[in-house]
Write a protein that holds these residues in place. Structure first.
Motif, PDB file in Angstrom:
ATOM      1  N   VAL A 187       8.747 -29.420 -26.282  1.00  0.00           N
ATOM      2  CA  VAL A 187      10.076 -29.879 -26.678  1.00  0.00           C
ATOM      3  C   VAL A 187      10.914 -30.084 -25.424  1.00  0.00           C
ATOM      4  O   VAL A 187      11.029 -29.172 -24.588  1.00  0.00           O
ATOM      5  CB  VAL A 187      10.764 -28.874 -27.619  1.00  0.00           C
ATOM      6  N   LEU A 188      11.468 -31.283 -25.288  1.00  0.00           N
ATOM      7  CA  LEU A 188      12.388 -31.604 -24.194  1.00  0.00           C
ATOM      8  C   LEU A 188      13.801 -31.714 -24.762  1.00  0.00           C
ATOM      9  O   LEU A 188      14.017 -32.357 -25.801  1.00  0.00           O
ATOM     10  CB  LEU A 188      12.003 -32.932 -23.539  1.00  0.00           C
ATOM     11  N   ARG A 189      14.762 -31.111 -24.067  1.00  0.00           N
ATOM     12  CA  ARG A 189      16.149 -31.135 -24.524  1.00  0.00           C
ATOM     13  C   ARG A 189      17.062 -31.612 -23.398  1.00  0.00           C
ATOM     14  O   ARG A 189      16.985 -31.111 -22.279  1.00  0.00           O
ATOM     15  CB  ARG A 189      16.589 -29.746 -24.989  1.00  0.00           C
ATOM     16  N   GLY A 190      17.888 -32.596 -23.728  1.00  0.00           N
ATOM     17  CA  GLY A 190      18.864 -33.104 -22.768  1.00  0.00           C
ATOM     18  C   GLY A 190      20.166 -33.404 -23.482  1.00  0.00           C
ATOM     19  O   GLY A 190      20.551 -32.702 -24.411  1.00  0.00           O
ATOM     20  N   VAL A 191      20.818 -34.479 -23.067  1.00  0.00           N
ATOM     21  CA  VAL A 191      22.070 -34.906 -23.691  1.00  0.00           C
ATOM     22  C   VAL A 191      21.923 -36.374 -24.066  1.00  0.00           C
ATOM     23  O   VAL A 191      21.800 -37.237 -23.196  1.00  0.00           O
ATOM     24  CB  VAL A 191      23.274 -34.710 -22.747  1.00  0.00           C
ATOM     25  N   THR A 234      -0.738 -36.901 -29.495  1.00  0.00           N
ATOM     26  CA  THR A 234      -0.878 -37.619 -30.765  1.00  0.00           C
ATOM     27  C   THR A 234       0.454 -38.025 -31.394  1.00  0.00           C
ATOM     28  O   THR A 234       0.483 -38.890 -32.268  1.00  0.00           O
ATOM     29  CB  THR A 234      -1.654 -36.762 -31.772  1.00  0.00           C
ATOM     30  N   GLU A 235       1.554 -37.399 -30.955  1.00  0.00           N
ATOM     31  CA  GLU A 235       2.860 -37.744 -31.522  1.00  0.00           C
ATOM     32  C   GLU A 235       3.947 -37.608 -30.459  1.00  0.00           C
ATOM     33  O   GLU A 235       3.909 -36.683 -29.639  1.00  0.00           O
ATOM     34  CB  GLU A 235       3.223 -36.829 -32.691  1.00  0.00           C
ATOM     35  N   LEU A 236       4.902 -38.526 -30.487  1.00  0.00           N
ATOM     36  CA  LEU A 236       6.113 -38.441 -29.683  1.00  0.00           C
ATOM     37  C   LEU A 236       7.282 -38.742 -30.614  1.00  0.00           C
ATOM     38  O   LEU A 236       7.417 -39.867 -31.104  1.00  0.00           O
ATOM     39  CB  LEU A 236       6.072 -39.430 -28.514  1.00  0.00           C
ATOM     40  N   ILE A 237       8.102 -37.744 -30.873  1.00  0.00           N
ATOM     41  CA  ILE A 237       9.165 -37.842 -31.872  1.00  0.00           C
ATOM     42  C   ILE A 237      10.502 -37.538 -31.205  1.00  0.00           C
ATOM     43  O   ILE A 237      10.637 -36.535 -30.501  1.00  0.00           O
ATOM     44  CB  ILE A 237       8.929 -36.836 -33.023  1.00  0.00           C
ATOM     45  N   THR A 238      11.490 -38.409 -31.419  1.00  0.00           N
ATOM     46  CA  THR A 238      12.817 -38.170 -30.846  1.00  0.00           C
ATOM     47  C   THR A 238      13.884 -38.251 -31.944  1.00  0.00           C
ATOM     48  O   THR A 238      13.610 -38.667 -33.074  1.00  0.00           O
ATOM     49  CB  THR A 238      13.168 -39.207 -29.760  1.00  0.00           C
ATOM     50  N   ASP A 239      15.093 -37.854 -31.577  1.00  0.00           N
ATOM     51  CA  ASP A 239      16.222 -37.953 -32.502  1.00  0.00           C
ATOM     52  C   ASP A 239      17.100 -39.161 -32.176  1.00  0.00           C
ATOM     53  O   ASP A 239      18.253 -39.227 -32.585  1.00  0.00           O
ATOM     54  CB  ASP A 239      17.054 -36.674 -32.495  1.00  0.00           C
ATOM     55  N   GLY A 240      16.540 -40.096 -31.440  1.00  0.00           N
ATOM     56  CA  GLY A 240      17.294 -41.304 -31.109  1.00  0.00           C
ATOM     57  C   GLY A 240      17.199 -42.346 -32.206  1.00  0.00           C
ATOM     58  O   GLY A 240      16.491 -42.185 -33.204  1.00  0.00           O
ATOM     59  N   ALA A 249      13.279 -34.512 -27.683  1.00  0.00           N
ATOM     60  CA  ALA A 249      11.990 -35.166 -27.880  1.00  0.00           C
ATOM     61  C   ALA A 249      10.921 -34.096 -28.082  1.00  0.00           C
ATOM     62  O   ALA A 249      10.927 -33.062 -27.406  1.00  0.00           O
ATOM     63  CB  ALA A 249      11.623 -36.052 -26.694  1.00  0.00           C
ATOM     64  N   ARG A 250      10.021 -34.363 -29.028  1.00  0.00           N
ATOM     65  CA  ARG A 250       8.887 -33.467 -29.293  1.00  0.00           C
ATOM     66  C   ARG A 250       7.599 -34.220 -29.001  1.00  0.00           C
ATOM     67  O   ARG A 250       7.392 -35.328 -29.482  1.00  0.00           O
ATOM     68  CB  ARG A 250       8.903 -32.981 -30.738  1.00  0.00           C
ATOM     69  N   VAL A 283      16.096 -32.105 -17.347  1.00  0.00           N
ATOM     70  CA  VAL A 283      16.162 -31.731 -18.761  1.00  0.00           C
ATOM     71  C   VAL A 283      15.504 -30.362 -18.922  1.00  0.00           C
ATOM     72  O   VAL A 283      14.826 -29.864 -18.016  1.00  0.00           O
ATOM     73  CB  VAL A 283      15.454 -32.764 -19.662  1.00  0.00           C
ATOM     74  N   GLU A 284      15.680 -29.748 -20.074  1.00  0.00           N
ATOM     75  CA  GLU A 284      15.053 -28.466 -20.365  1.00  0.00           C
ATOM     76  C   GLU A 284      13.771 -28.707 -21.158  1.00  0.00           C
ATOM     77  O   GLU A 284      13.655 -29.689 -21.893  1.00  0.00           O
ATOM     78  CB  GLU A 284      16.004 -27.584 -21.169  1.00  0.00           C
ATOM     79  N   ALA A 285      12.827 -27.781 -21.011  1.00  0.00           N
ATOM     80  CA  ALA A 285      11.545 -27.952 -21.698  1.00  0.00           C
ATOM     81  C   ALA A 285      10.978 -26.614 -22.127  1.00  0.00           C
ATOM     82  O   ALA A 285      11.198 -25.584 -21.468  1.00  0.00           O
ATOM     83  CB  ALA A 285      10.544 -28.665 -20.788  1.00  0.00           C
ATOM     84  N   SER A 286      10.227 -26.640 -23.240  1.00  0.00           N
ATOM     85  CA  SER A 286       9.483 -25.463 -23.696  1.00  0.00           C
ATOM     86  C   SER A 286       8.121 -25.923 -24.183  1.00  0.00           C
ATOM     87  O   SER A 286       7.961 -27.050 -24.673  1.00  0.00           O
ATOM     88  CB  SER A 286      10.232 -24.740 -24.812  1.00  0.00           C
ATOM     89  N   VAL A 287       7.111 -25.054 -24.040  1.00  0.00           N
ATOM     90  CA  VAL A 287       5.742 -25.367 -24.449  1.00  0.00           C
ATOM     91  C   VAL A 287       5.272 -24.305 -25.440  1.00  0.00           C
ATOM     92  O   VAL A 287       5.354 -23.109 -25.154  1.00  0.00           O
ATOM     93  CB  VAL A 287       4.781 -25.403 -23.241  1.00  0.00           C
ATOM     94  N   HIS A 288       4.801 -24.761 -26.596  1.00  0.00           N
ATOM     95  CA  HIS A 288       4.177 -23.856 -27.579  1.00  0.00           C
ATOM     96  C   HIS A 288       2.707 -24.239 -27.662  1.00  0.00           C
ATOM     97  O   HIS A 288       2.372 -25.348 -28.071  1.00  0.00           O
ATOM     98  CB  HIS A 288       4.856 -23.997 -28.936  1.00  0.00           C
ATOM     99  N   TYR A 289       1.831 -23.326 -27.254  1.00  0.00           N
ATOM    100  CA  TYR A 289       0.392 -23.621 -27.139  1.00  0.00           C
ATOM    101  C   TYR A 289      -0.389 -22.625 -27.989  1.00  0.00           C
ATOM    102  O   TYR A 289      -0.230 -21.416 -27.836  1.00  0.00           O
ATOM    103  CB  TYR A 289      -0.037 -23.517 -25.673  1.00  0.00           C
ATOM    104  N   THR A 290      -1.215 -23.119 -28.906  1.00  0.00           N
ATOM    105  CA  THR A 290      -1.991 -22.232 -29.786  1.00  0.00           C
ATOM    106  C   THR A 290      -3.460 -22.619 -29.771  1.00  0.00           C
ATOM    107  O   THR A 290      -3.821 -23.772 -29.513  1.00  0.00           O
ATOM    108  CB  THR A 290      -1.475 -22.297 -31.229  1.00  0.00           C
ATOM    109  N   ARG A 291      -4.301 -21.656 -30.091  1.00  0.00           N
ATOM    110  CA  ARG A 291      -5.749 -21.877 -30.165  1.00  0.00           C
ATOM    111  C   ARG A 291      -6.183 -21.773 -31.618  1.00  0.00           C
ATOM    112  O   ARG A 291      -6.148 -20.694 -32.197  1.00  0.00           O
ATOM    113  CB  ARG A 291      -6.473 -20.884 -29.253  1.00  0.00           C
TER     114      ARG A 291
END
Length: 385
Positions: A187-191, A234-240, A249-250, A283-291
């Motif tokens: 997840v990327l977060r900006g303005v 597989t996916e790029l999703i934004t709120d634009g 953006a996810r 921008v700010e970013a977070s990574v959620h990684y699962t197995r």
């Protein structure tokens, strides 16, 4: 009509009934009830329902042998809208058997009927009908519900159909045959702001596009060429929207590998690249990684046994030892962390649509081949003295 011809007709009816009435993972209530009713009809010694949610375990005992083997089929369907006009097309909108689990279930029911009528083995056979294979939770759920303790078995076998492989052909390999699957969400977060004035905000779409490209360097530059690895966004999703730049953006996708060290490398490099890209674009970013899935590792000795059985059934010219593992994943792998076993592929025909395709259909000509293999491996591994 011979007994085997009658069984082929029955299995085709079962398979098409299941195909017309698909159910998503952990929702297979009608499917489980159908399976349990058939096992009772065949006269199995014990039928347990609700294992791991909607799983079913049938038990058949013969002779005095104290060993047990398990035969497994998966029951769940996918959230896909089926195409085509076949008479048994899915009646459940948005759900279809696009991976052949209807066929896998019918084949194992056929084997149960064969072995109940004419056993030819000494010991115990467990028939495991598993829910929720597609999202990698069903095997773990059954094991968490005490499957291995309540219905113990010494080894386990499973079958999956394979589009492109001719019907009546068989393929497997020792050791690694299918990969692990990891999932990620970044997840990327900006303005966000007006599309005409990007300098007033700090939008994330350009950063997200750069990150998608940068992630491709993990396999090409951080994994040794001799190791197999895949990283797929597989996916790029934004709120634009058309005239508004996004503030969030996810990025979603998955990664495949065969060794835990490679999985760890992928996650580590993904976090490094994400942090660096976010810093470069402010921008700010977070990574959620699962197995989600572990690698599927066939036992070499039991694979040799499976190949021998297949050669006797189909002829050696129709039996292939795969030269390479595939990067698809399979929940059956979880069972192999508890006991040794072997997972095999049976041909669904050269003209078959791909798995997970809205036009896919299981080839009924393969049903008897699968039922025969299940029954034969049970007799091979639990021989009558």
């Amino acid at each position: 009509m011979t007994d085997l011809e009658k069984l082929q007709v029955e299995m085709t009816e079962w398979r098409r009934h299941l195909h017309a009435n698909p159910e998503f993972g952990f929702e297979e209530r009608a499917t489980s009830a159908f399976v349990a009713a058939k096992l009772r009809e065949f006269g199995l010694d014990d039928i347990a329902e609700g294992i791991g949610g909607t799983g079913v375990v049938g038990t058949l005992r013969r002779g005095s042998g104290n060993r047990a083997i398990a035969l497994r089929a998966d029951m769940d369907a996918l959230r896909i809208n089926e195409q085509g006009e076949k008479d048994y097309k899915s009646r459940n909108a948005g759900v279809m058997h696009a991976c052949g689990h209807d066929g896998h279930t019918a084949m194992l029911l056929g084997a149960a009927k064969m072995l109940a009528a004419d056993s030819g083995f000494d010991g115990t056979v467990r028939f495991i009908f598993q829910p929720a294979e597609e999202w990698g939770k069903g095997a773990l759920s059954m094991m968490a519900d005490g499957l291995c303790e309540r219905y113990p078995f010494d080894e386990i076998y499973g079958i999956h159909n394979m589009p492109g492989l001719p019907v009546g052909h068989f393929e497997t390999r020792p050791e690694a045959i299918m990969s692990a699957e990891d999932n990620f969400e970044i997840v990327l977060r900006g303005v966000g702001g007006h599309a005409a004035q990007p300098h007033w905000g700090n939008e994330v779409l350009v950063a997200a596009c750069a990150l998608v490209t940068n992630l491709q360097t993990i396999v090409s530059r951080r994994v040794a060429p001799a190791d197999i690895a895949v990283v797929s966004v597989t996916e790029l999703i934004t709120d634009g929207t058309r005239n508004a730049l996004p503030g969030t953006a996810r990025i979603l996708g998955d990664a495949r590998s065969f060794r835990s060290e490679i999985s760890e490398t992928i996650e580590k490099q993904m976090r490094i690249i994400t942090e660096g890209t976010a810093l470069a674009y402010n921008v700010e970013a977070s990574v959620h990684y699962t197995r989600e899935f572990v690698p599927l590792l066939n036992d070499p000795t039991l694979t040799d046994q499976a190949l021998e059985v297949a050669s006797d059934l189909y002829g050696s010219s129709n039996v292939n030892v795969a030269s390479k593992p595939m990067t698809g994943s399979e929940d059956f792998a979880q069972f192999l962390t508890k006991v040794p076993g072997c997972f095999v592929f049976l041909g669904n025909g050269k003209d078959s649509a791909p798995l997970h395709n809205p036009n896919y259909d299981f080839n009924d000509e393969g049903l008897l081949h699968g039922a025969n293999f299940h029954a034969a491996i049970a007799r091979k591994r639990l021989p009558v003295a």
